[in-house]
Scaffold this motif. Structure first.
Motif, PDB file in Angstrom:
ATOM      1  N   THR A   4     -39.768 -19.732  -1.143  1.00  0.00           N
ATOM      2  CA  THR A   4     -39.796 -19.503  -2.582  1.00  0.00           C
ATOM      3  C   THR A   4     -41.039 -20.140  -3.185  1.00  0.00           C
ATOM      4  O   THR A   4     -41.365 -21.289  -2.876  1.00  0.00           O
ATOM      5  CB  THR A   4     -38.544 -20.090  -3.261  1.00  0.00           C
ATOM      6  OG1 THR A   4     -37.377 -19.507  -2.693  1.00  0.00           O
ATOM      7  CG2 THR A   4     -38.559 -19.825  -4.766  1.00  0.00           C
ATOM      8  N   LEU A   5     -41.715 -19.391  -4.050  1.00  0.00           N
ATOM      9  CA  LEU A   5     -42.857 -19.906  -4.794  1.00  0.00           C
ATOM     10  C   LEU A   5     -42.502 -19.912  -6.274  1.00  0.00           C
ATOM     11  O   LEU A   5     -42.043 -18.898  -6.812  1.00  0.00           O
ATOM     12  CB  LEU A   5     -44.091 -19.046  -4.580  1.00  0.00           C
ATOM     13  CG  LEU A   5     -45.340 -19.457  -5.374  1.00  0.00           C
ATOM     14  CD1 LEU A   5     -45.952 -20.721  -4.780  1.00  0.00           C
ATOM     15  CD2 LEU A   5     -46.370 -18.323  -5.415  1.00  0.00           C
ATOM     16  N   ALA A   6     -42.688 -21.051  -6.926  1.00  0.00           N
ATOM     17  CA  ALA A   6     -42.513 -21.141  -8.376  1.00  0.00           C
ATOM     18  C   ALA A   6     -43.885 -21.159  -9.026  1.00  0.00           C
ATOM     19  O   ALA A   6     -44.840 -21.723  -8.481  1.00  0.00           O
ATOM     20  CB  ALA A   6     -41.742 -22.401  -8.753  1.00  0.00           C
ATOM     21  N   ALA A   7     -43.983 -20.525 -10.198  1.00  0.00           N
ATOM     22  CA  ALA A   7     -45.246 -20.504 -10.937  1.00  0.00           C
ATOM     23  C   ALA A   7     -44.955 -20.602 -12.420  1.00  0.00           C
ATOM     24  O   ALA A   7     -43.913 -20.151 -12.904  1.00  0.00           O
ATOM     25  CB  ALA A   7     -46.036 -19.234 -10.630  1.00  0.00           C
ATOM     26  N   SER A   8     -45.895 -21.200 -13.156  1.00  0.00           N
ATOM     27  CA  SER A   8     -45.730 -21.360 -14.602  1.00  0.00           C
ATOM     28  C   SER A   8     -47.033 -20.991 -15.302  1.00  0.00           C
ATOM     29  O   SER A   8     -48.098 -20.932 -14.681  1.00  0.00           O
ATOM     30  CB  SER A   8     -45.340 -22.795 -14.957  1.00  0.00           C
ATOM     31  OG  SER A   8     -46.363 -23.703 -14.563  1.00  0.00           O
ATOM     32  N   SER A   9     -46.935 -20.785 -16.619  1.00  0.00           N
ATOM     33  CA  SER A   9     -48.113 -20.381 -17.383  1.00  0.00           C
ATOM     34  C   SER A   9     -48.293 -21.226 -18.629  1.00  0.00           C
ATOM     35  O   SER A   9     -47.379 -21.951 -19.052  1.00  0.00           O
ATOM     36  CB  SER A   9     -48.001 -18.903 -17.785  1.00  0.00           C
ATOM     37  OG  SER A   9     -47.164 -18.752 -18.921  1.00  0.00           O
TER      38      SER A   9
ATOM     39  N   THR B 182     -37.666 -14.147 -13.412  1.00  0.00           N
ATOM     40  CA  THR B 182     -38.060 -14.987 -14.542  1.00  0.00           C
ATOM     41  C   THR B 182     -36.961 -15.978 -14.878  1.00  0.00           C
ATOM     42  O   THR B 182     -35.840 -15.593 -15.197  1.00  0.00           O
ATOM     43  CB  THR B 182     -38.371 -14.125 -15.783  1.00  0.00           C
ATOM     44  OG1 THR B 182     -39.444 -13.229 -15.471  1.00  0.00           O
ATOM     45  CG2 THR B 182     -38.776 -14.993 -16.957  1.00  0.00           C
ATOM     46  N   LEU B 183     -37.282 -17.268 -14.761  1.00  0.00           N
ATOM     47  CA  LEU B 183     -36.345 -18.320 -15.167  1.00  0.00           C
ATOM     48  C   LEU B 183     -36.460 -18.615 -16.652  1.00  0.00           C
ATOM     49  O   LEU B 183     -35.473 -18.972 -17.296  1.00  0.00           O
ATOM     50  CB  LEU B 183     -36.607 -19.605 -14.375  1.00  0.00           C
ATOM     51  CG  LEU B 183     -36.413 -19.551 -12.865  1.00  0.00           C
ATOM     52  CD1 LEU B 183     -36.668 -20.928 -12.268  1.00  0.00           C
ATOM     53  CD2 LEU B 183     -35.029 -19.052 -12.510  1.00  0.00           C
ATOM     54  N   GLN B 184     -37.666 -18.483 -17.177  1.00  0.00           N
ATOM     55  CA  GLN B 184     -37.908 -18.794 -18.586  1.00  0.00           C
ATOM     56  C   GLN B 184     -39.046 -17.936 -19.105  1.00  0.00           C
ATOM     57  O   GLN B 184     -40.112 -17.874 -18.509  1.00  0.00           O
ATOM     58  CB  GLN B 184     -38.259 -20.272 -18.736  1.00  0.00           C
ATOM     59  CG  GLN B 184     -38.674 -20.694 -20.131  1.00  0.00           C
ATOM     60  CD  GLN B 184     -38.955 -22.173 -20.223  1.00  0.00           C
ATOM     61  OE1 GLN B 184     -38.050 -22.994 -20.097  1.00  0.00           O
ATOM     62  NE2 GLN B 184     -40.211 -22.534 -20.433  1.00  0.00           N
ATOM     63  N   MET B 185     -38.811 -17.262 -20.218  1.00  0.00           N
ATOM     64  CA  MET B 185     -39.861 -16.503 -20.885  1.00  0.00           C
ATOM     65  C   MET B 185     -40.717 -17.447 -21.720  1.00  0.00           C
ATOM     66  O   MET B 185     -40.222 -18.403 -22.311  1.00  0.00           O
ATOM     67  CB  MET B 185     -39.249 -15.435 -21.785  1.00  0.00           C
ATOM     68  CG  MET B 185     -38.497 -14.348 -21.047  1.00  0.00           C
ATOM     69  SD  MET B 185     -39.597 -13.237 -20.143  1.00  0.00           S
ATOM     70  CE  MET B 185     -40.397 -12.385 -21.515  1.00  0.00           C
ATOM     71  N   GLY B 186     -42.000 -17.156 -21.772  1.00  0.00           N
ATOM     72  CA  GLY B 186     -42.896 -18.004 -22.544  1.00  0.00           C
ATOM     73  C   GLY B 186     -42.635 -17.926 -24.031  1.00  0.00           C
ATOM     74  O   GLY B 186     -42.431 -16.845 -24.582  1.00  0.00           O
ATOM     75  N   ALA B 187     -42.620 -19.118 -24.659  1.00  0.00           N
ATOM     76  CA  ALA B 187     -42.423 -19.184 -26.106  1.00  0.00           C
ATOM     77  C   ALA B 187     -43.617 -19.821 -26.803  1.00  0.00           C
ATOM     78  O   ALA B 187     -43.538 -20.175 -27.977  1.00  0.00           O
ATOM     79  CB  ALA B 187     -41.157 -19.978 -26.431  1.00  0.00           C
TER      80      ALA B 187
ATOM     81  N   GLN C 105     -30.405 -19.622  -9.752  1.00  0.00           N
ATOM     82  CA  GLN C 105     -31.310 -19.670 -10.912  1.00  0.00           C
ATOM     83  C   GLN C 105     -30.622 -20.159 -12.192  1.00  0.00           C
ATOM     84  O   GLN C 105     -31.024 -19.813 -13.295  1.00  0.00           O
ATOM     85  CB  GLN C 105     -31.955 -18.304 -11.175  1.00  0.00           C
ATOM     86  CG  GLN C 105     -32.966 -17.875 -10.140  1.00  0.00           C
ATOM     87  CD  GLN C 105     -32.364 -17.086  -9.013  1.00  0.00           C
ATOM     88  OE1 GLN C 105     -31.626 -16.135  -9.251  1.00  0.00           O
ATOM     89  NE2 GLN C 105     -32.661 -17.448  -7.784  1.00  0.00           N
ATOM     90  N   LEU C 106     -29.595 -20.977 -12.038  1.00  0.00           N
ATOM     91  CA  LEU C 106     -28.879 -21.475 -13.207  1.00  0.00           C
ATOM     92  C   LEU C 106     -29.526 -22.753 -13.732  1.00  0.00           C
ATOM     93  O   LEU C 106     -29.848 -23.657 -12.955  1.00  0.00           O
ATOM     94  CB  LEU C 106     -27.418 -21.769 -12.860  1.00  0.00           C
ATOM     95  CG  LEU C 106     -26.490 -20.562 -12.699  1.00  0.00           C
ATOM     96  CD1 LEU C 106     -25.092 -21.030 -12.311  1.00  0.00           C
ATOM     97  CD2 LEU C 106     -26.436 -19.742 -13.975  1.00  0.00           C
ATOM     98  N   PRO C 107     -29.720 -22.869 -15.055  1.00  0.00           N
ATOM     99  CA  PRO C 107     -30.213 -24.130 -15.624  1.00  0.00           C
ATOM    100  C   PRO C 107     -29.122 -25.191 -15.573  1.00  0.00           C
ATOM    101  O   PRO C 107     -27.986 -24.940 -15.972  1.00  0.00           O
ATOM    102  CB  PRO C 107     -30.562 -23.745 -17.062  1.00  0.00           C
ATOM    103  CG  PRO C 107     -29.720 -22.546 -17.360  1.00  0.00           C
ATOM    104  CD  PRO C 107     -29.530 -21.822 -16.072  1.00  0.00           C
ATOM    105  N   LEU C 108     -29.471 -26.375 -15.076  1.00  0.00           N
ATOM    106  CA  LEU C 108     -28.477 -27.443 -14.917  1.00  0.00           C
ATOM    107  C   LEU C 108     -28.670 -28.572 -15.917  1.00  0.00           C
ATOM    108  O   LEU C 108     -27.697 -29.110 -16.442  1.00  0.00           O
ATOM    109  CB  LEU C 108     -28.553 -28.018 -13.498  1.00  0.00           C
ATOM    110  CG  LEU C 108     -28.195 -27.081 -12.345  1.00  0.00           C
ATOM    111  CD1 LEU C 108     -28.297 -27.834 -11.029  1.00  0.00           C
ATOM    112  CD2 LEU C 108     -26.797 -26.505 -12.525  1.00  0.00           C
ATOM    113  N   TYR C 109     -29.935 -28.966 -16.161  1.00  0.00           N
ATOM    114  CA  TYR C 109     -30.213 -30.107 -17.023  1.00  0.00           C
ATOM    115  C   TYR C 109     -31.393 -29.798 -17.932  1.00  0.00           C
ATOM    116  O   TYR C 109     -32.289 -29.031 -17.576  1.00  0.00           O
ATOM    117  CB  TYR C 109     -30.541 -31.368 -16.204  1.00  0.00           C
ATOM    118  CG  TYR C 109     -29.436 -31.823 -15.293  1.00  0.00           C
ATOM    119  CD1 TYR C 109     -28.405 -32.630 -15.764  1.00  0.00           C
ATOM    120  CD2 TYR C 109     -29.422 -31.440 -13.950  1.00  0.00           C
ATOM    121  CE1 TYR C 109     -27.394 -33.050 -14.914  1.00  0.00           C
ATOM    122  CE2 TYR C 109     -28.418 -31.857 -13.096  1.00  0.00           C
ATOM    123  CZ  TYR C 109     -27.403 -32.664 -13.586  1.00  0.00           C
ATOM    124  OH  TYR C 109     -26.396 -33.072 -12.749  1.00  0.00           O
TER     125      TYR C 109
END
Length: 355
Positions: A35-40, A56-61, A94-98
């Motif tokens: 698995t590769l994670a990437a952010s912007s 997508t875990l999180q859309m950019g805001a 892919q669940l948010p925990l904290y």
């Protein structure tokens, strides 16, 4: 053109490419390399798991995510950035925990301990230690002299090094209340790295110097002559015939590779790698080898055989590359671009051509 091989030999070949909505700020491989994670800089957080599309875990805001890290068991992914929030997901579903709130601090440095599930992250002049098993902060370390510029766990997790103005402070993780050991320099240390064997600590400094400390010795080496601040460091996980790992350092558009000499009085000697025409933003040795990858604002990723000879040039981010990482097995190389490009190369066949 992708994957220009010197003398017709390709070390890696393009496997996958995609695009994030903005500048790729960070990438991280899971420990198993699947698995590769990437952010912007727009705040996106995505996962690539060997499929055509990313999850997508999180859309950019609009708030940048600046740091990503997987826990040592690969079960958790942490991300943090401009809004001061440290978010932690369970990778399997892919669940948010904290969600650890630290506003108005900007959290731009975080790292999981290489053994166990403690997460260190910076908040201004402090580094907080969060324990995943307990679900709580177990320590808050005051750097005092400045905002924290970098942090690094010792491979055995006995120590945590924190860098900033006037050098590096090293805490004993068995007792956070003890006074830290201080490696003092006149300016500030912007990047700090332990060697994989835990024997050496390197610090890249803003006064155009490089500091290397053999852990347990009171006398560090100081290397001078860089064209600018030392921005990035990378250690090989293999030792040379002289018994120590190689250390690569990037300053402006230059790369120097340092090798410890057999005689203690000889210190470290270096050679330069020349090709990049822009600032070299990241360096990484391929695991279990001396193959060095460098990524630059000039739009090139260079692969240096034995950290000496240019072997291949990779392209795909014309406006420049921003980050780079090998997976833990050294089979895949990922890089992010300043215009959102995300590229993954894999080892070419035959395998014997990959050194």
């Amino acid at each position: 053109m992708f994957g220009l091989g010197i003398a017709g030999q390709e070390i890696v070949e393009l496997k996958w490419q995609g695009t994030l909505s903005d500048y790729v700020t960070a990438i991280a491989w899971s420990p198993d390399g699947k698995t590769l994670a990437a952010s912007s800089s727009a705040g996106d957080v995505v996962l690539w798991q060997g499929v055509e599309a990313v999850t997508t875990l999180q859309m950019g805001a609009g708030d940048s995510i600046d740091s990503l890290a997987f826990s040592s068991d690969g079960e958790l992914l942490a991300a943090a950035g401009q809004d001061g929030t440290v978010k932690i997901w369970r990778v399997s579903d892919q669940l948010p925990l904290y969600c650890l709130e630290n506003a108005p601090a900007w959290v731009d440095r975080l790292a999981w301990s290489p053994i166990g599930n403690q997460l260190a992250f910076s908040t201004g002049r402090y580094v907080q230690i969060w324990d995943a098993g307990k679900g709580e902060i177990v320590a808050k370390l005051n750097f005092e002299a400045s905002s924290v510029l970098d942090l690094a766990w010792h491979p055995t997790v006995e120590y945590l090094a924190i860098a900033g103005y006037q050098g590096v402070k090293i805490w004993n993780t068995q007792n956070w209340e003890d006074d830290p050991y201080s490696l003092v320099i006149p300016s500030a240390t912007a990047v700090v790295k332990w060697s994989p064997d835990g024997k050496y600590l390197a610090g890249g400094n803003l006064d155009k110097t490089l500091t290397v400390l053999e852990w347990g010795s009171p006398h560090p080496w100081l290397m001078r002559g860089f064209p600018g601040k030392v921005r990035q460091l990378a250690w090989s996980d293999q030792a040379t015939e002289l018994g120590a790992p190689l250390l690569a350092a990037a300053s402006a558009g230059t790369i120097s590779v340092w090798e410890k000499q057999l005689e203690a009085t000889a210190g470290w000697e270096a050679w330069g790698l020349e090709l990049h025409e822009g600032v070299v933003g990241t360096l990484s040795f391929q695991p279990t080898s001396f193959l060095l990858a460098s990524a630059s604002e000039d739009g090139h990723v260079c692969l240096w055989q034995k950290a000496e000879e240019l072997a291949q040039i990779l392209e795909g981010a014309p406006a420049g590359f921003s980050c780079l990482a090998w997976d833990s097995q050294g089979h895949q190389l990922a890089a992010g671009g300043q215009e959102g490009q995300l590229l993954i190369w894999s080892k070419s066949q035959p395998a014997k051509a990959f050194v």
